[in-house]
Design an enzyme around this catalytic site. Structure first.
Site, PDB file in Angstrom:
ATOM      1  N   TYR A  99     -31.030  75.432  12.109  1.00  0.00           N
ATOM      2  CA  TYR A  99     -31.595  73.646  11.930  1.00  0.00           C
ATOM      3  C   TYR A  99     -31.077  72.930  13.475  1.00  0.00           C
ATOM      4  O   TYR A  99     -30.085  73.735  14.482  1.00  0.00           O
ATOM      5  CB  TYR A  99     -30.294  73.724  11.356  1.00  0.00           C
ATOM      6  N   ASP A 139     -30.634  69.340   1.181  1.00  0.00           N
ATOM      7  CA  ASP A 139     -30.329  68.312   0.527  1.00  0.00           C
ATOM      8  C   ASP A 139     -30.748  66.792   0.368  1.00  0.00           C
ATOM      9  O   ASP A 139     -32.136  66.674   1.596  1.00  0.00           O
ATOM     10  CB  ASP A 139     -28.503  68.188   0.784  1.00  0.00           C
ATOM     11  N   ARG A 199     -23.935  69.812   8.472  1.00  0.00           N
ATOM     12  CA  ARG A 199     -23.789  68.540   7.588  1.00  0.00           C
ATOM     13  C   ARG A 199     -21.352  68.439   7.980  1.00  0.00           C
ATOM     14  O   ARG A 199     -21.177  68.184   8.670  1.00  0.00           O
ATOM     15  CB  ARG A 199     -23.597  67.945   6.754  1.00  0.00           C
ATOM     16  N   ARG A 245     -32.796  75.489  -0.207  1.00  0.00           N
ATOM     17  CA  ARG A 245     -32.927  74.452  -0.167  1.00  0.00           C
ATOM     18  C   ARG A 245     -32.270  73.055   0.971  1.00  0.00           C
ATOM     19  O   ARG A 245     -31.031  73.575   1.183  1.00  0.00           O
ATOM     20  CB  ARG A 245     -31.579  74.878  -1.618  1.00  0.00           C
TER      21      ARG A 245
END
Length: 259
Positions: A112, A52, A198, A50
C-alpha cells in the site's frame, strides 16, 4: 474454468470493495458487468482483499469461475467490461489461469501507499491527504523501522473484527518521495488487517508532529491495544498498489508498479 482480472479503481464514492446491501461497491459493479458481458447472472468475483470505504487501488486482482470457457477473446472481454463499468473502475487484463490459483489466498505479498501533500492541491484532493501540519519524515522513518520487528499488530487492528489472527509479516515500511516530489508511505506485508495501514499512518503522524516519541511508538506496539494508537489517517490518501503471486499457474501480471 478460472479467470483473473487486473483492475484499478478510484474508491472515493464507493463503500469499499466488498458487496453489501444498499451501498455501491467495486465487487457489485464488477459482478454486474461480468453478468452483462457474459450473459451469466451467477458470476461472483473474488477479490485479493478488502479495501475500506474511500480507499483506492492502483492495482487490484480478482478472479471469477465459469463452467464453460469464455468463447470471446480476452481482449474483447476487457473492452466489453470497460465499456460497461463506470469511469472510476478500469480493467487492465483478463486471463485464464489454473484452477489452483486464488486471487486472495495465493497472494504472498501486498503493498500500500499512503500519499500526503503539504500544500493545497485541487488535483490531488481525492487521492492524497492534505496535511495541515509539518511532519518530520526522518523521525517517522525511524519509528517505522520498528514495524519490521513486529509480529502482532493488534494495536493497529480494528476492534471487534472477525480476523482469526493479528499476526502479519511486514517487510517494508518507509516514507519515500516520488519523482514529482510527493511524499508517500510504502508498506509491504504478507497480509493486512482491516484499518491497519491507516492506524499505522495516523500514529506515525503523531511521531512526525512531535506528539509521540520513538519510545512511545514502541510502547503502542507492545501494549497490543488499539486504544493506545492514534486516530486512523483519512481514507482518501490510501491506495493498494501491488499484489504479488507465485510464478506459473497461468497468471502473468501486465502492470508494473514502483517499488
Amino acid at each position: 474454468m478460472r479467470y483473473f482480472i487486473e483492475l484499478a479503481y478510484d474508491g472515493t464514492r464507493f463503500h469499499g470493495w466488498q458487496l453489501q446491501p444498499n451501498a455501491e461497491s467495486i465487487q457489485g459493479y464488477l459482478n454486474d458487468a461480468l453478468a452483462k458481458a457474459l450473459r451469466n447472472p451467477d458470476i461472483n468475483v473474488v477479490g485479493c482483499g478488502r479495501t475500506d470505504t474511500g480507499v483506492h487501488s492502483e492495482y487490484y486482482v480478482a478472479h471469477f469461475d465459469v463452467e464453460q470457457p469464455v468463447e470471446e477473446t480476452m481482449e474483447w472481454l476487457k473492452f466489453k467490461l470497460n465499456a460497461i463499468l463506470p469511469s472510476d473502475i478500469a480493467v487492465f487484463s483478463v486471463q485464464q489461469v489454473e484452477d489452483t490459483i486464488h486471487a486472495r489466498f495465493s497472494a504472498y505479498s501486498r503493498s500500500y501507499h499512503y500519499y500526503v501533500v503539504e500544500d493545497k492541491d485541487p488535483f490531488r484532493r481525492f487521492l492524497s491527504y492534505q496535511i495541515p501540519f509539518h511532519l518530520d519524515y526522518e523521525k517517522m522513518n525511524e519509528a517505522a523501522k520498528l514495524l519490521l520487528e513486529v509480529e502482532d499488530f493488534t494495536s493497529f487492528a480494528r476492534l471487534h473484527s472477525n480476523a482469526k489472527t493479528n499476526i502479519c509479516n511486514v517487510t517494508q515500511a518507509e516514507w519515500l518521495v516520488d519523482d514529482k516530489g510527493q511524499h508517500y508511505f510504502r508498506i509491504t506485508a504478507n497480509r493486512f488487517l482491516r484499518n491497519m495501514v491507516r492506524a499505522v499512518v495516523g500514529t506515525l503522524f503523531d511521531v512526525g508532529r512531535g506528539r509521540m516519541s520513538i519510545e512511545d511508538f514502541k510502547r503502542v506496539i507492545d501494549t497490543k491495544d488499539r486504544k493506545a494508537a492514534s486516530t486512523s489517517a483519512p481514507a482518501n490518501g490510501l491506495s493498494l498498489v501491488e499484489v504479488l503471486y507465485p510464478e506459473g499457474r497461468g497468471f502473468v501480471p501486465t502492470v508494473k508498479y514502483m517499488k
